[in-house]
Design a protein around this motif. Structure first.
Motif, PDB file in Angstrom:
ATOM      1  N   ASN A   1     -32.122   7.706  -1.597  1.00 19.20           N
ATOM      2  CA  ASN A   1     -31.119   8.626  -1.066  1.00 19.20           C
ATOM      3  C   ASN A   1     -31.143   8.504   0.458  1.00 19.20           C
ATOM      4  O   ASN A   1     -31.916   9.166   1.135  1.00 19.20           O
ATOM      5  CB  ASN A   1     -31.433  10.054  -1.517  1.00 19.20           C
ATOM      6  CG  ASN A   1     -30.328  11.018  -1.209  1.00 19.20           C
ATOM      7  OD1 ASN A   1     -29.366  10.678  -0.525  1.00 19.20           O
ATOM      8  ND2 ASN A   1     -30.468  12.224  -1.698  1.00 19.20           N
ATOM      9  N   ARG A   2     -30.256   7.653   0.967  1.00 19.42           N
ATOM     10  CA  ARG A   2     -30.277   7.364   2.403  1.00 19.42           C
ATOM     11  C   ARG A   2     -29.925   8.566   3.256  1.00 19.42           C
ATOM     12  O   ARG A   2     -30.481   8.744   4.334  1.00 19.42           O
ATOM     13  CB  ARG A   2     -29.331   6.199   2.716  1.00 19.42           C
ATOM     14  CG  ARG A   2     -29.890   4.860   2.295  1.00 19.42           C
ATOM     15  CD  ARG A   2     -28.934   3.744   2.654  1.00 19.42           C
ATOM     16  NE  ARG A   2     -27.581   3.934   2.133  1.00 19.42           N
ATOM     17  CZ  ARG A   2     -27.205   3.644   0.901  1.00 19.42           C
ATOM     18  NH1 ARG A   2     -28.078   3.164   0.051  1.00 19.42           N
ATOM     19  NH2 ARG A   2     -25.960   3.841   0.514  1.00 19.42           N
ATOM     20  N   THR A   3     -29.018   9.419   2.804  1.00 23.29           N
ATOM     21  CA  THR A   3     -28.666  10.594   3.616  1.00 23.29           C
ATOM     22  C   THR A   3     -29.844  11.555   3.713  1.00 23.29           C
ATOM     23  O   THR A   3     -30.098  12.115   4.788  1.00 23.29           O
ATOM     24  CB  THR A   3     -27.432  11.314   3.036  1.00 23.29           C
ATOM     25  OG1 THR A   3     -27.687  11.669   1.684  1.00 23.29           O
ATOM     26  CG2 THR A   3     -26.208  10.436   3.124  1.00 23.29           C
ATOM     27  N   ALA A   4     -30.562  11.740   2.618  1.00 24.59           N
ATOM     28  CA  ALA A   4     -31.752  12.599   2.668  1.00 24.59           C
ATOM     29  C   ALA A   4     -32.828  11.974   3.551  1.00 24.59           C
ATOM     30  O   ALA A   4     -33.505  12.684   4.312  1.00 24.59           O
ATOM     31  CB  ALA A   4     -32.292  12.839   1.262  1.00 24.59           C
ATOM     32  N   GLN A   5     -32.953  10.664   3.484  1.00 25.16           N
ATOM     33  CA  GLN A   5     -33.945   9.983   4.308  1.00 25.16           C
ATOM     34  C   GLN A   5     -33.600  10.135   5.793  1.00 25.16           C
ATOM     35  O   GLN A   5     -34.480  10.377   6.619  1.00 25.16           O
ATOM     36  CB  GLN A   5     -34.019   8.506   3.928  1.00 25.16           C
ATOM     37  CG  GLN A   5     -35.181   7.776   4.571  1.00 25.16           C
ATOM     38  CD  GLN A   5     -35.274   6.331   4.129  1.00 25.16           C
ATOM     39  OE1 GLN A   5     -34.262   5.698   3.828  1.00 25.16           O
ATOM     40  NE2 GLN A   5     -36.480   5.803   4.089  1.00 25.16           N
ATOM     41  N   LYS A   6     -32.316  10.036   6.120  1.00 29.43           N
ATOM     42  CA  LYS A   6     -31.907  10.220   7.515  1.00 29.43           C
ATOM     43  C   LYS A   6     -32.194  11.647   7.986  1.00 29.43           C
ATOM     44  O   LYS A   6     -32.666  11.853   9.104  1.00 29.43           O
ATOM     45  CB  LYS A   6     -30.422   9.901   7.687  1.00 29.43           C
ATOM     46  CG  LYS A   6     -30.126   8.437   7.669  1.00 29.43           C
ATOM     47  CD  LYS A   6     -28.748   8.052   8.131  1.00 29.43           C
ATOM     48  CE  LYS A   6     -27.623   8.915   7.699  1.00 29.43           C
ATOM     49  NZ  LYS A   6     -26.302   8.392   8.031  1.00 29.43           N
ATOM     50  N   ARG A   7     -31.933  12.615   7.141  1.00 29.04           N
ATOM     51  CA  ARG A   7     -32.200  14.010   7.514  1.00 29.04           C
ATOM     52  C   ARG A   7     -33.696  14.255   7.714  1.00 29.04           C
ATOM     53  O   ARG A   7     -34.100  14.969   8.624  1.00 29.04           O
ATOM     54  CB  ARG A   7     -31.642  14.951   6.457  1.00 29.04           C
ATOM     55  CG  ARG A   7     -30.148  15.039   6.482  1.00 29.04           C
ATOM     56  CD  ARG A   7     -29.622  15.985   5.439  1.00 29.04           C
ATOM     57  NE  ARG A   7     -28.167  15.956   5.446  1.00 29.04           N
ATOM     58  CZ  ARG A   7     -27.423  16.332   4.440  1.00 29.04           C
ATOM     59  NH1 ARG A   7     -27.987  16.766   3.325  1.00 29.04           N
ATOM     60  NH2 ARG A   7     -26.118  16.268   4.515  1.00 29.04           N
TER      61      ARG A   7
ATOM     62  N   ARG B   1     -28.759   2.951   9.165  1.00 31.10           N
ATOM     63  CA  ARG B   1     -27.324   2.845   9.466  1.00 31.10           C
ATOM     64  C   ARG B   1     -26.816   1.422   9.237  1.00 31.10           C
ATOM     65  O   ARG B   1     -25.695   1.229   8.742  1.00 31.10           O
ATOM     66  CB  ARG B   1     -27.063   3.300  10.896  1.00 31.10           C
ATOM     67  CG  ARG B   1     -27.170   4.784  11.046  1.00 31.10           C
ATOM     68  CD  ARG B   1     -26.658   5.262  12.378  1.00 31.10           C
ATOM     69  NE  ARG B   1     -26.839   6.705  12.459  1.00 31.10           N
ATOM     70  CZ  ARG B   1     -27.552   7.309  13.387  1.00 31.10           C
ATOM     71  NH1 ARG B   1     -28.127   6.623  14.343  1.00 31.10           N
ATOM     72  NH2 ARG B   1     -27.675   8.624  13.385  1.00 31.10           N
TER      73      ARG B   1
ATOM     74  N   GLU C   1     -26.327   0.997   5.554  1.00 32.20           N
ATOM     75  CA  GLU C   1     -25.093   1.644   5.098  1.00 32.20           C
ATOM     76  C   GLU C   1     -23.870   0.816   5.457  1.00 32.20           C
ATOM     77  O   GLU C   1     -22.949   0.689   4.651  1.00 32.20           O
ATOM     78  CB  GLU C   1     -24.988   3.042   5.713  1.00 32.20           C
ATOM     79  CG  GLU C   1     -25.935   4.037   5.105  1.00 32.20           C
ATOM     80  CD  GLU C   1     -25.852   5.398   5.762  1.00 32.20           C
ATOM     81  OE1 GLU C   1     -25.390   5.490   6.917  1.00 32.20           O
ATOM     82  OE2 GLU C   1     -26.246   6.370   5.108  1.00 32.20           O
TER      83      GLU C   1
END
Length: 152
Positions: free
Chosen positions: A79-85, A139, A142
């Protein structure tokens, strides 16, 4: 996958934060006594014996927790968005941790103006840099996936 370059950056960030637990931040010599501050506490060395003068247990626990957060974020690769957060939160925590360390460093006898900085003073900066490089890698992943989706 776990072999991505951001995993290496996150591992290096966690490694630098764990090294912060072992290395001195600032040191000072006054009247034949040497004082140094680590994340674990304030130490004094007189007559070849080192003793812990004051313990910084909450700071120690916080530094270890931030290091664990960076390490655990490696395994959030699905989960890239969770990882970024998580990485952004870790960066904010590292910056606040370095401010907290600076406040404790001002307690060193003789003052911080005459103190010499140790390797530990620069490790939070490195950890933030490694987290920023990990964000950059995420990024790029993505963007690669978006370009591959356009080709289909």
């Amino acid at each position: 996958m776990i072999q991505r370059v951001q995993s290496v950056w996150l591992f290096l960030a966690s490694l630098t934060l764990f090294l912060l637990l072992l290395l001195p931040v600032v040191s000072n010599q006054i009247n034949g006594s040497e004082f140094w501050i680590m994340v674990t506490g304030l130490y004094q060395k007189t007559n070849e014996t080192a003793i812990k003068v004051e313990s910084f247990r909450p700071l120690y626990i916080s530094a270890a927790a931030v290091g664990l957060i960076c390490f655990i974020s490696i395994f959030a690769f699905r989960n890239r968005t969770a990882q970024k957060r998580i990485i952004i939160a870790a960066m904010v925590l590292i910056i606040s941790l370095s401010y907290w360390i600076f406040n404790y460093a001002q307690k060193i006898p003789g003052g911080i103006a005459s103190a010499s900085y140790g390797v530990g003073a620069f490790l939070p900066i490195l950890a933030v840099l490694f987290c920023a490089l990990a964000l950059r890698g995420i990024r790029k992943d993505e963007q690669l996936l978006k370009s591959a989706d356009r080709l289909r």
